[in-house]
Design a protein around this motif. Structure first.
Motif: not given
Ligand SMILES: *Cc1c(COP(=O)(O)O)cnc(C)c1O
Length: 458
Positions: A364-368, A373-382, A405-409, A418-420
């Motif tokens: 999950t963390l690796a995917t976030i 890294r690839e798209h500059s998009v932040l996604i939540d763990p779900h 399903t959820a906002h990263p915030a 995952a991203t710093g």
């Protein structure tokens, strides 16, 4: 349109009665006696509330007139902070995010609860009644239910959360709502204590009647219904030449069952992919034909930390040719032994429509991290669990949509780990983090809870 119970021994009801009843008298779940064909829908790229109204109307039948339904649905989505309500964001070749988190609490529960709160309020007004919604929450459902009920004329809402055991953000999203009909109770106990208290109140016929208790939980048919239109929309927008596959981060099976509903009504959907975290009962059922419970593990995607997915019963009913007696028997065995073996034909049908895969916290963390890294998009763990699964189940010739399903915030710790990067906080969440809080602390004891509720409502 009439609704029948998955256990075949409860009266058929219309839409409004199903809405107020929740669980059927035979312990089953209501679902429509047939799936209506999608007809005469407006342009999918047009206003979302109009499409949602048109999709929902045949299920509502004569119980609410069309103009009133349209007003109510428009009201439900007016407060979303994206003009498309449920935007489709292209992520990488053939893969899209269906963003379901632009509502007041930044998670997909708002998609249904904003509609259900208004439907309940309207039905109670029609009957000149009031009701008290009571909810136990481990974090997120509470705020979505509060936002759905706040300021409604005919509803009060009481939310029980475990004192000191929800995150600051989760608590503040609930306790900074100051409408007169909202009451937050911090129970001196665990989430299980909160849930047991709510169950005990519902089991107490006198208290239930006196306090006019009602539930808004995920087994209510109207919650499934309000989730069908966004799948119809994305199939219509992306489908063109052929079907669209979807991957859904799954806990209680409500969201992906709505995708099944959309497909059953004729939306151009192909494969429905269940994305599980370590709590993978559904993925194991697909693999083995046996639905067997295990203990619940805490993960980075807590809204999916569920052992028994209640909405699965609706699908089982359909996989068993709507044989309520067979389902009642299967569920009795499941309750007793914690395990249910599907008949070979039912398992084959399940696998023809669904696929599934589990994703652990590390992936999950690796995917976030990868998506950032690839798209500059932040996604939540779900959502990340969904993206990880979608990437392995994508076929070259069809679009794949992941329900975001959820906002990263809402899950800043995992995103930052995952991203710093700490995800920007939308204005409405920032406001909740500053506002004064209101809640009362109560002991985890049925007697004192009853007394508190009766002194306020009875
Ligand atoms: C509730 C929830 C889910 C799971 O949805 P189900 O309908 O219970 O399968 C997934 N992600 C988030 C963020 C949720 O709040």
């Amino acid at each position: 349109m009439r609704y029948e119970s998955t256990r075949g021994a409860a009266p058929l009801l219309g839409f409004a009665d199903t809405l107020l009843t929740g669980l059927a008298a035979d312990g089953g779940l209501y679902l429509p006696e047939r799936w209506p064909a999608l007809e005469g829908l407006p342009e999918p790229a047009g206003p979302y509330a109009e499409l949602a109204t048109a999709v929902m109307a045949p299920f509502v039948g004569d119980d609410i007139d069309r103009d009133e339904l349209a007003r109510l649905v428009a009201g439900a989505y007016a407060g979303f902070d994206h003009p498309e309500v449920v935007p489709l964001r292209p992520l990488e070749d053939g893969l899209w995010l269906l963003e379901l988190f632009h509502g007041p609490t930044l998670a997909f529960k708002d998609m249904a609860l904003q509609v259900v709160g208004r439907l309940l309020d309207r039905e109670l007004a029609h009957r000149d009644e009031r009701a008290t919604v009571i909810v136990a929450t481990s974090g997120d459902t509470g705020s979505a239910a509060i936002e759905a009920c706040r300021g409604r004329d005919r509803l009060d809402i009481v939310v029980l959360h475990p004192h000191g055991r929800v995150s600051d953000v989760q608590r503040r999203q609930m306790t900074t709502v100051h409408d007169h009909n909202v009451w937050n109770l911090a129970v001196e106990g665990t989430f299980d204590d909160c849930q047991d208290l709510v169950k005990a109140l519902f089991a107490d016929a006198v208290a239930r009647e006196k306090l006019r208790l009602t539930a808004m939980n995920s087994i209510n048919w109207a919650r499934v219904l309000a989730q069908i239109p966004y799948y119809v929309r994305c199939a219509a927008l992306l489908g063109g030449a052929g079907p669209v596959d979807v991957t859904v981060p799954t806990g209680n099976f409500g969201n992906i069952y709505a995708a099944w509903g959309a497909r059953s009504c004729g939306a151009g959907l192909g494969r429905l992919v269940v994305a599980s975290n370590r709590n993978d009962i559904l993925t194991r059922t697909l693999e083995t034909g046996v639905m067997a419970t295990e203990e619940v593990h805490a993960t980075l995607s807590p809204a999916m930390d569920i052992q028994v997915s209640s909405n699965v019963e609706r699908l089982l009913y359909e996989l068993h040719d709507r044989d309520g007696t067979a389902v009642a028997e299967a569920m009795r065995g499941f309750r007793e032994s914690g395990s249910l073996r599907l008949a070979p034909a039912a398992w084959a049908r399940l696998r023809a429509a669904f696929a599934g895969e589990r994703v652990d916290d590390e992936r999950t963390l690796a995917t976030i991290a990868e998506v950032y890294r690839e798209h500059s998009v932040l996604i939540d763990p779900h959502t990340a669990v969904g993206v990880a699964v979608a990437r392995t189940h994508r076929s070259a010739d069809r679009p794949m949509v992941v329900a975001a399903t959820a906002h990263p915030a809402k899950f800043p710790d995992a995103v930052e780990a995952a991203t710093g990067v700490s995800p920007p906080v939308p204005g409405r969440l920032a406001a909740a983090l500053e506002a004064p809080e209101h809640y009362d602390v109560v002991p985890a004891d049925l007697g004192s809870l009853r007394a508190a509720l009766e002194s306020r409502f009875a």
